[in-house]
Design a protein around this motif. Sequence first.
Motif, PDB file in Angstrom:
ATOM      1  N   SER A 182       0.842  -1.195   0.000  1.00 46.10           N
ATOM      2  CA  SER A 182       0.000   0.000   0.000  1.00 46.10           C
ATOM      3  C   SER A 182       0.877   1.245   0.000  1.00 46.10           C
ATOM      4  CB  SER A 182      -0.925   0.022   1.222  1.00 46.10           C
ATOM      5  OG  SER A 182      -0.169   0.165   2.412  1.00 46.10           O
ATOM      6  N   ILE A 183       0.333   2.280  -0.590  1.00 45.40           N
ATOM      7  CA  ILE A 183       0.951   3.604  -0.564  1.00 45.40           C
ATOM      8  C   ILE A 183      -0.153   4.591  -0.223  1.00 45.40           C
ATOM      9  CG2 ILE A 183       2.046   5.416  -1.933  1.00 45.40           C
ATOM     10  CD1 ILE A 183       3.405   3.235  -3.564  1.00 45.40           C
ATOM     11  N   ALA A 184       0.092   5.404   0.791  1.00 49.54           N
ATOM     12  CA  ALA A 184      -0.872   6.421   1.230  1.00 49.54           C
ATOM     13  C   ALA A 184      -2.236   5.808   1.546  1.00 49.54           C
ATOM     14  CB  ALA A 184      -0.998   7.528   0.189  1.00 49.54           C
ATOM     15  N   GLY A 185      -2.222   4.600   2.107  1.00 46.87           N
ATOM     16  CA  GLY A 185      -3.458   3.946   2.509  1.00 46.87           C
ATOM     17  C   GLY A 185      -4.191   3.219   1.402  1.00 46.87           C
ATOM     18  N   ALA A 186      -3.708   3.299   0.172  1.00 45.61           N
ATOM     19  CA  ALA A 186      -4.366   2.629  -0.951  1.00 45.61           C
ATOM     20  C   ALA A 186      -3.618   1.345  -1.270  1.00 45.61           C
ATOM     21  CB  ALA A 186      -4.397   3.532  -2.175  1.00 45.61           C
ATOM     22  N   GLY A 187      -4.327   0.233  -1.266  1.00 50.84           N
ATOM     23  CA  GLY A 187      -3.721  -1.058  -1.547  1.00 50.84           C
ATOM     24  C   GLY A 187      -3.786  -1.970  -0.337  1.00 50.84           C
ATOM     25  N   ASN A 188      -3.011  -3.033  -0.360  1.00 52.33           N
ATOM     26  CA  ASN A 188      -2.983  -4.003   0.727  1.00 52.33           C
ATOM     27  C   ASN A 188      -2.216  -3.409   1.909  1.00 52.33           C
ATOM     28  OD1 ASN A 188      -2.551  -6.177   2.460  1.00 52.33           O
ATOM     29  ND2 ASN A 188      -2.222  -7.623   0.804  1.00 52.33           N
ATOM     30  N   PRO A 189      -2.876  -3.210   3.060  1.00 53.14           N
ATOM     31  CA  PRO A 189      -2.213  -2.547   4.180  1.00 53.14           C
ATOM     32  C   PRO A 189      -1.185  -3.409   4.899  1.00 53.14           C
ATOM     33  CG  PRO A 189      -4.402  -3.231   4.828  1.00 53.14           C
ATOM     34  CD  PRO A 189      -4.266  -3.523   3.351  1.00 53.14           C
ATOM     35  N   ARG A 190      -1.075  -4.671   4.518  1.00 54.22           N
ATOM     36  CA  ARG A 190      -0.157  -5.564   5.240  1.00 54.22           C
ATOM     37  C   ARG A 190       1.309  -5.162   5.057  1.00 54.22           C
ATOM     38  NH1 ARG A 190      -0.355 -12.080   5.546  1.00 54.22           N
ATOM     39  NH2 ARG A 190       1.315 -12.251   7.070  1.00 54.22           N
ATOM     40  N   TYR A 191       1.677  -4.711   3.855  1.00 53.71           N
ATOM     41  CA  TYR A 191       3.060  -4.315   3.582  1.00 53.71           C
ATOM     42  C   TYR A 191       3.098  -2.903   3.001  1.00 53.71           C
ATOM     43  CZ  TYR A 191       3.733  -9.298   4.143  1.00 53.71           C
ATOM     44  OH  TYR A 191       3.724 -10.573   4.642  1.00 53.71           O
TER      45      TYR A 191
END
Length: 156
Positions: free
Chosen positions: A90-99
């Motif tokens: 994820s970047i800036a909260g967008a995407g998979n928050p795991r990594y």
Amino acid sequence: MREMIARTVAILAVCVVAALSYLFARLHNAPAPSQPGASSAEVSRPADPGGDTNRVEAPASAEADTGELRQALERGREVYLREGCATCHSIAGAGNPRYPLHGTGSHWEPEELEAWITGTGLATEFLSPAVVRRKQRYQSLPEADLKAMVAYLSGL
């Protein structure tokens, strides 16, 4: 009487499972909290009406080459999106928050970032064999795309 007890236990079990599922989803899908003391060179979210929260602004120290830097960052962002990196990161909260990838530019040199992207070098000691295999497909990226993604991640 037995049926009433069994029905009550079944309803309670369903409620407990639903509540735990909800809590798990809330905890693992919440956006990453902003880190106090983070510099403006990490992730900068411009207040543009397009609402593009994945856009990375150029660091202030590179204002002389702003046009080229912005172009490289934008191309790196496009490669990141095209290659589906958000399924794992994820970047800036967008995407998979795991990594999450925020702050990678302040932690890694460009050569190290390239090794992590392609699953080579030091990264092979820390990543599972399955992740290394998945990342090795990025070794076939055109050199310009790989460099653009490194520049993009360095700007985070």
